[in-house]
Motif scaffolding. Sequence first.
Motif, mmCIF file in Angstrom:
data_model
loop_
_atom_site.group_PDB
_atom_site.id
_atom_site.type_symbol
_atom_site.label_atom_id
_atom_site.label_comp_id
_atom_site.label_asym_id
_atom_site.label_seq_id
_atom_site.Cartn_x
_atom_site.Cartn_y
_atom_site.Cartn_z
ATOM 1 N N MET A 78 0.790 -0.614 0.224
ATOM 2 C CA MET A 78 -0.046 -0.085 0.068
ATOM 3 C C MET A 78 0.534 0.900 0.255
ATOM 4 O O MET A 78 2.106 0.995 0.793
ATOM 5 N N PRO A 79 0.537 2.360 -1.164
ATOM 6 C CA PRO A 79 1.023 4.226 -0.180
ATOM 7 C C PRO A 79 0.678 3.968 1.089
ATOM 8 O O PRO A 79 -0.318 4.312 1.139
ATOM 9 N N ILE A 80 1.934 4.820 1.304
ATOM 10 C CA ILE A 80 2.424 4.762 3.425
ATOM 11 C C ILE A 80 1.471 5.943 2.978
ATOM 12 O O ILE A 80 1.142 6.518 4.327
ATOM 13 N N THR A 81 0.910 7.301 2.257
ATOM 14 C CA THR A 81 0.007 7.808 2.348
ATOM 15 C C THR A 81 -1.988 7.259 2.598
ATOM 16 O O THR A 81 -2.404 8.427 2.763
ATOM 17 N N ALA A 82 -1.958 6.426 2.391
ATOM 18 C CA ALA A 82 -3.157 5.480 3.158
ATOM 19 C C ALA A 82 -3.206 5.763 3.803
ATOM 20 O O ALA A 82 -4.356 6.708 5.079
ATOM 21 N N PHE A 83 -2.153 6.389 5.234
ATOM 22 C CA PHE A 83 -2.236 6.224 6.326
ATOM 23 C C PHE A 83 -3.141 7.939 6.578
ATOM 24 O O PHE A 83 -2.628 8.546 8.141
ATOM 25 N N MET A 84 -3.207 9.193 5.951
ATOM 26 C CA MET A 84 -3.303 9.976 6.279
ATOM 27 C C MET A 84 -4.913 10.449 5.729
ATOM 28 O O MET A 84 -5.025 9.659 4.959
ATOM 29 N N THR A 85 -5.317 11.062 5.964
ATOM 30 C CA THR A 85 -6.630 11.106 5.294
ATOM 31 C C THR A 85 -6.483 12.947 4.159
ATOM 32 O O THR A 85 -5.811 13.383 3.800
ATOM 33 N N MET A 107 11.011 14.425 11.212
ATOM 34 C CA MET A 107 9.223 13.747 12.310
ATOM 35 C C MET A 107 8.008 14.666 12.122
ATOM 36 O O MET A 107 8.171 15.694 11.739
ATOM 37 N N LEU A 108 7.413 13.860 12.144
ATOM 38 C CA LEU A 108 6.173 14.074 12.043
ATOM 39 C C LEU A 108 5.441 13.879 13.321
ATOM 40 O O LEU A 108 5.388 13.148 13.723
ATOM 41 N N THR A 109 4.452 14.873 13.678
ATOM 42 C CA THR A 109 3.595 14.312 14.795
ATOM 43 C C THR A 109 2.229 14.242 14.042
ATOM 44 O O THR A 109 1.121 15.174 12.905
ATOM 45 N N LEU A 110 1.109 13.040 14.942
ATOM 46 C CA LEU A 110 -0.340 13.689 14.375
ATOM 47 C C LEU A 110 -0.854 13.129 14.679
ATOM 48 O O LEU A 110 -1.523 13.559 15.692
ATOM 49 N N LYS A 111 -2.789 13.508 13.731
ATOM 50 C CA LYS A 111 -3.720 13.629 15.004
ATOM 51 C C LYS A 111 -4.924 12.359 14.197
ATOM 52 O O LYS A 111 -5.313 12.637 13.510
ATOM 53 N N SER A 112 -5.537 11.282 14.802
ATOM 54 C CA SER A 112 -6.191 10.861 13.792
ATOM 55 C C SER A 112 -6.984 11.334 14.336
ATOM 56 O O SER A 112 -8.002 12.395 14.641
ATOM 57 N N ASP A 113 -7.987 11.398 12.375
ATOM 58 C CA ASP A 113 -9.430 12.554 12.302
ATOM 59 C C ASP A 113 -10.777 11.839 13.382
ATOM 60 O O ASP A 113 -11.787 12.701 12.810
ATOM 61 N N VAL A 114 -10.512 10.315 13.941
ATOM 62 C CA VAL A 114 -11.729 9.896 14.671
ATOM 63 C C VAL A 114 -11.121 9.685 16.017
ATOM 64 O O VAL A 114 -10.052 8.411 15.505
ATOM 65 N N ARG A 152 -6.409 7.419 10.066
ATOM 66 C CA ARG A 152 -5.855 7.607 9.484
ATOM 67 C C ARG A 152 -5.607 9.187 10.081
ATOM 68 O O ARG A 152 -6.237 9.801 10.810
ATOM 69 N N PHE A 153 -4.664 9.827 9.672
ATOM 70 C CA PHE A 153 -4.212 10.902 10.688
ATOM 71 C C PHE A 153 -3.918 12.571 9.876
ATOM 72 O O PHE A 153 -4.178 11.960 8.675
ATOM 73 N N ASP A 154 -4.013 13.542 10.573
ATOM 74 C CA ASP A 154 -3.690 14.652 10.046
ATOM 75 C C ASP A 154 -2.751 15.098 10.646
ATOM 76 O O ASP A 154 -2.078 14.416 11.805
ATOM 77 N N ILE A 155 -1.800 16.056 9.594
ATOM 78 C CA ILE A 155 -0.516 16.833 9.945
ATOM 79 C C ILE A 155 -0.682 17.198 11.012
ATOM 80 O O ILE A 155 -1.218 18.674 10.751
ATOM 81 N N GLN A 156 -0.123 17.676 12.540
ATOM 82 C CA GLN A 156 0.254 18.831 13.069
ATOM 83 C C GLN A 156 0.772 19.769 13.450
ATOM 84 O O GLN A 156 1.458 20.810 13.147
ATOM 85 N N ARG A 157 2.350 17.995 13.188
ATOM 86 C CA ARG A 157 3.590 19.491 13.383
ATOM 87 C C ARG A 157 4.311 18.333 12.427
ATOM 88 O O ARG A 157 4.380 17.257 12.435
ATOM 89 N N MET A 158 5.675 19.425 11.542
ATOM 90 C CA MET A 158 6.349 18.328 10.895
ATOM 91 C C MET A 158 8.143 18.879 11.254
ATOM 92 O O MET A 158 7.798 20.192 11.031
ATOM 93 N N GLN A 159 8.669 18.298 10.910
ATOM 94 C CA GLN A 159 10.342 19.324 10.945
ATOM 95 C C GLN A 159 10.289 18.712 9.917
ATOM 96 O O GLN A 159 10.862 16.800 9.792
#
Length: 206
Positions: A78-85, A107-114, A152-159
Amino acid sequence: MTDYNPDQSFAILSQVEAYWDALRGDQLLPKRSDIDPRGIENALEFAFILERVAPGVARLRIAGSHLSDLMGMEVRGMPITAFMTPSSRRQFSDMMEEVFEMPATAMLTLKSDVGDLNARMVLLPLKSDMGDTSRMLGCLMAQGDMTDTPCRFDIQRMQITSVADKMNKTIDVSTEPAPQKGFAEPAKEYDAATKKRRPHYLRLVK
């Protein structure tokens, strides 16, 4: 990009990055073939290997059980983007392309959409056996309620950090003589011809 603040509860990501950093040594990047699962034994369920198949597109070639638990299915291929909203996928693809091209680490901080589910992800580029930067070692760890899948996750922060910057962390040493402090005596003169310090003679003054 905002700063990434590591959390002790996600320390496993730092362990994976430390392993990657040790593998590359004084090289820009380690190779995919250098990765030994025994080196990240404690992180295997969270770890994965990506293969870049097109600009901004990378598929999971190896994935730990935690990733399958998050999706509620087998995720290899699967594409890794499947984990993103859907709203975060373009941003994630652009970031991933930058990681491959620069190369850089992310480095990413993620938050589930549900539901109440927080996650962290680290992405670390690798060279293939052909020498191109088309592989990536990653680690994804989520904590919280995983009853609703797929997660699935939204991106909150990234570096994003350039790998070259990681290699070029040096201390600036000035070539100017250090300022004399207190009652320190001045340095003696150096005679380049004799390669000796000139002796200072006392002269009697009447």
